[in-house]
Design a protein around this motif. Structure first.
Motif, short mmCIF file in Angstrom:
data_model
loop_
_atom_site.label_atom_id
_atom_site.label_comp_id
_atom_site.label_asym_id
_atom_site.label_seq_id
_atom_site.Cartn_x
_atom_site.Cartn_y
_atom_site.Cartn_z
N SER A 30 0.95 -1.17 0.10
CA SER A 30 0.01 -0.13 0.00
C SER A 30 0.80 1.23 0.02
O SER A 30 2.07 1.32 0.35
N SER A 31 0.40 2.67 -0.38
CA SER A 31 1.23 3.39 -0.67
C SER A 31 0.26 4.58 0.42
O SER A 31 -0.90 4.68 0.16
N LYS A 32 1.20 5.41 1.21
CA LYS A 32 0.68 6.61 1.90
C LYS A 32 0.28 7.89 1.32
O LYS A 32 -0.12 8.75 1.59
N LYS A 33 1.26 8.06 0.26
CA LYS A 33 1.08 9.25 -0.74
C LYS A 33 0.94 8.85 -2.26
O LYS A 33 2.04 8.79 -2.85
N LYS A 34 -0.10 8.28 -2.70
CA LYS A 34 -0.41 8.03 -3.82
C LYS A 34 0.02 9.02 -5.12
O LYS A 34 0.47 8.66 -6.06
N LYS A 35 -0.06 10.33 -4.68
CA LYS A 35 0.37 11.55 -5.57
C LYS A 35 1.63 11.40 -5.93
O LYS A 35 2.05 12.11 -7.15
N VAL A 36 2.41 11.07 -4.81
CA VAL A 36 4.14 11.02 -5.04
C VAL A 36 4.63 9.68 -5.48
O VAL A 36 5.28 9.70 -6.54
N LYS A 60 5.27 12.05 -8.61
CA LYS A 60 5.32 13.75 -8.34
C LYS A 60 6.73 13.79 -7.60
O LYS A 60 6.99 13.12 -6.62
N ASP A 61 7.38 14.88 -7.93
CA ASP A 61 8.74 15.19 -7.22
C ASP A 61 8.52 15.38 -5.59
O ASP A 61 7.51 16.23 -5.40
N GLY A 62 9.05 14.52 -4.85
CA GLY A 62 8.66 14.48 -3.33
C GLY A 62 9.11 13.32 -2.85
O GLY A 62 9.80 12.41 -3.17
N ARG A 63 8.66 12.93 -1.52
CA ARG A 63 8.99 11.97 -0.79
C ARG A 63 7.76 11.33 -0.04
O ARG A 63 6.83 11.88 0.33
N GLY A 64 7.59 10.02 -0.51
CA GLY A 64 6.27 9.28 -0.11
C GLY A 64 6.71 7.99 0.78
O GLY A 64 8.11 7.76 1.06
N LYS A 65 5.73 7.38 0.96
CA LYS A 65 5.86 6.07 1.81
C LYS A 65 5.14 4.92 1.25
O LYS A 65 3.81 5.05 0.85
N VAL A 66 5.84 3.80 0.94
CA VAL A 66 5.05 2.39 0.87
C VAL A 66 5.25 1.44 1.81
O VAL A 66 6.41 1.26 2.42
N ILE A 67 4.32 0.79 2.30
CA ILE A 67 4.02 -0.21 3.44
C ILE A 67 3.92 -1.68 2.56
O ILE A 67 3.04 -1.77 1.74
N ALA A 68 4.74 -2.46 3.41
CA ALA A 68 4.65 -3.96 2.85
C ALA A 68 4.26 -4.63 4.31
O ALA A 68 5.14 -4.74 5.15
N LYS A 69 3.25 -4.98 4.18
CA LYS A 69 2.47 -5.93 5.47
C LYS A 69 2.55 -7.34 5.13
O LYS A 69 2.01 -7.81 4.19
N ALA A 70 3.33 -7.96 6.21
CA ALA A 70 3.32 -9.50 6.16
C ALA A 70 2.99 -10.13 7.46
O ALA A 70 3.75 -9.77 8.57
N GLY A 71 1.85 -10.53 7.49
CA GLY A 71 1.42 -10.89 8.86
C GLY A 71 0.91 -9.62 9.62
O GLY A 71 0.51 -8.61 9.31
N LYS A 72 1.53 -9.74 10.81
CA LYS A 72 1.58 -8.71 11.69
C LYS A 72 2.78 -7.67 11.63
O LYS A 72 2.63 -6.53 12.41
N THR A 73 3.57 -7.89 10.90
CA THR A 73 5.07 -7.20 10.65
C THR A 73 4.71 -6.11 9.58
O THR A 73 4.18 -6.36 8.37
N LYS A 74 4.91 -4.77 9.69
CA LYS A 74 5.14 -3.99 8.79
C LYS A 74 6.35 -3.43 8.37
O LYS A 74 7.25 -3.16 9.18
N TYR A 75 6.82 -3.48 6.93
CA TYR A 75 8.07 -2.90 6.49
C TYR A 75 7.94 -1.53 5.64
O TYR A 75 6.70 -1.46 4.91
N THR A 76 8.69 -0.50 6.06
CA THR A 76 8.31 0.56 5.37
C THR A 76 9.48 0.93 4.57
O THR A 76 10.71 1.00 4.62
N TYR A 77 9.07 1.33 3.08
CA TYR A 77 9.92 1.98 2.17
C TYR A 77 9.85 3.31 1.96
O TYR A 77 8.50 3.66 1.59
N THR A 78 10.79 4.22 2.06
CA THR A 78 10.65 5.61 1.86
C THR A 78 10.80 5.75 0.44
O THR A 78 12.21 5.29 0.05
N ILE A 79 10.14 6.34 -0.35
CA ILE A 79 10.20 6.65 -1.71
C ILE A 79 10.54 8.03 -2.09
O ILE A 79 9.87 8.85 -1.82
N VAL A 80 11.74 8.03 -2.55
CA VAL A 80 12.25 9.43 -2.98
C VAL A 80 12.21 9.61 -4.35
O VAL A 80 12.78 8.75 -5.41
N VAL A 81 11.20 10.76 -5.00
CA VAL A 81 10.80 10.73 -6.30
C VAL A 81 11.73 12.08 -6.97
O VAL A 81 11.46 13.01 -6.17
N THR A 82 12.19 11.78 -7.99
CA THR A 82 13.20 13.10 -8.52
C THR A 82 12.54 13.28 -9.65
O THR A 82 12.33 12.67 -10.91
#
Length: 389
Positions: A251-257, A270-292
């Protein structure tokens, strides 16, 4: 009869003359066999004749069956004494000495390679005792047993050891359970401390175990729960799936980015900084996305150069390129803008400057000077007019 009696008297006289000298010599230089771990006692005698003072020397030999750390505990009772420890054919040269004051107990620790050794007690006239014992209760301990690690940032984890540096250097080992998550290396310090360094590569968990021969095994669990991904506007990048995980919900927290599909494919919108979440069971992994956005980045670096050069009204752009560079972060492809420009120096002559500009993990402008753009991958020309004010 008289001749036989005379021969017998001369024979006895010879024995009386030689025997005391021989006995005294053997006693002064007597070499004793020492058994590791047992307490030995003795006395160093003092002899004074006119102005010359001499001392006896006690010599012990012993064997070390395997490499080990030892402690020498020495007591000088009525006068200061000196002891020396040296190798005798062990293949590794060893020589140590200590002077122990009267009435004092001296404890000295050392690493001894397997081999034969000589221990000598001399100087001063005093009773003494000593014991040489194996100190092989080796212990390793991490400062922390587990931690969450941020991706793309090296993590140093401290540990301690209680053996000698020489022993640890020879008998320390390390195992990394998951090199896909992080590369791992270690360093040992001479003060009984060390450091494990983890270089994260993808989200997931790894267990690092360190051990000593003759000692314990200590474990550290590092979980990389976040990492940074760089993507150009309009381009896509596949997020590395968490290691050891089968099913992931994206899932994405900033779909416009930045948007993400169910397979983990991320697109920069879009130029900016967003976050994508990978959920595996109860564990969440966060990907910071830097768009140029290359044009926006180019405009920012143009302004930065203009504000830093002499006589900006004569500032000139020769070439502008967009592309990707893997030298900024090892193995990570970073979108960059390359600006090749000229500016007048204090003498009025034009000088050449070449800057690489990019966004860091919090989407802040960073730049540095380079000599060429040979490392720029997928290079494309940007018209200078597009990045000017």
């Amino acid at each position: 009869m008289k001749k036989k009696l005379l021969a017998l008297i001369l024979s006895l006289a010879l024995v009386v003359t030689i025997s005391p000298v021989g006995s005294k010599s053997v006693k002064a230089d007597e070499t004793k066999t020492y058994t590791m771990g047992q307490t030995a006692t003795g006395t160093i005698t003092k002899t004074t004749m006119y102005y010359l003072t001499t001392y006896s020397t006690d010599t012990y030999t012993f064997n070390v069956s395997k490499d080990m750390d030892v402690a020498v505990v020495f007591t000088a009772k009525t006068d200061s004494l000196r002891w020396t420890l040296s190798s005798s054919g062990s293949g590794t040269y060893v020589y140590d000495y200590n002077t122990v004051p009267a009435g004092m107990v001296n404890t000295y620790k050392r690493f001894l390679p397997a081999g034969s050794y000589t221990f000598k007690v001399s100087s001063g006239g005093s009773q003494y005792s000593f014991v040489i014992k194996n100190t092989n209760a080796y212990q390793l301990k991490f400062a922390k047993a587990s931690e969450a690690i941020s991706g793309a940032v090296k993590k140093n984890v401290g540990f301690t050891y209680n053996c000698s540096y020489d022993y640890a250097k020879k008998y320390f080992s390390m195992k990394n359970s998951n090199s896909k998550v992080a590369d791992c290396s270690y360093s040992l310090n001479t003060d009984g401390t060390g450091t494990i360094t983890l270089d994260p590569k993808k989200v997931g968990k790894t267990v690092v175990k360190i051990s000593l021969v003759g000692g314990n095994t200590a474990s550290y669990t590092g979980t990389v729960k976040s990492m940074c991904l760089f993507v150009a506007k309009g381009k896509s990048v596949k997020a590395p799936k968490p290691s050891g995980v089968k099913k992931v919900k994206w899932s994405s927290k900033k779909k416009k980015v930045a948007s993400v599909n169910k397979k983990g494919k991320i697109k920069g919108r879009k130029d900016g900084r967003g976050k994508v979440i990978a959920k595996a069971g109860k564990t969440k992994y966060t990907y910071t996305i830097v768009v140029t956005d290359f044009i926006k980045l180019g405009k920012k670096v143009y302004k930065e150069i203009e504000e830093n050069v002499r006589n900006p009204e004569n500032f000139k752009i020769y070439n502008v390129y967009s592309g990707f560079d893997k030298n900024i972060i090892k193995g990570v492809s970073i979108p960059v803008v390359f600006v090749d420009f000229g500016y007048p120096n204090s003498n009025g002559a034009m000088e050449r400057g070449k800057w690489i500009a990019f966004y860091d993990d919090v989407h802040e402008l960073k730049y540095f000077s380079v000599s060429s753009y040979a490392d720029l991958m997928k290079r494309k020309t940007i018209k200078a007019s597009k990045i000017k004010k």
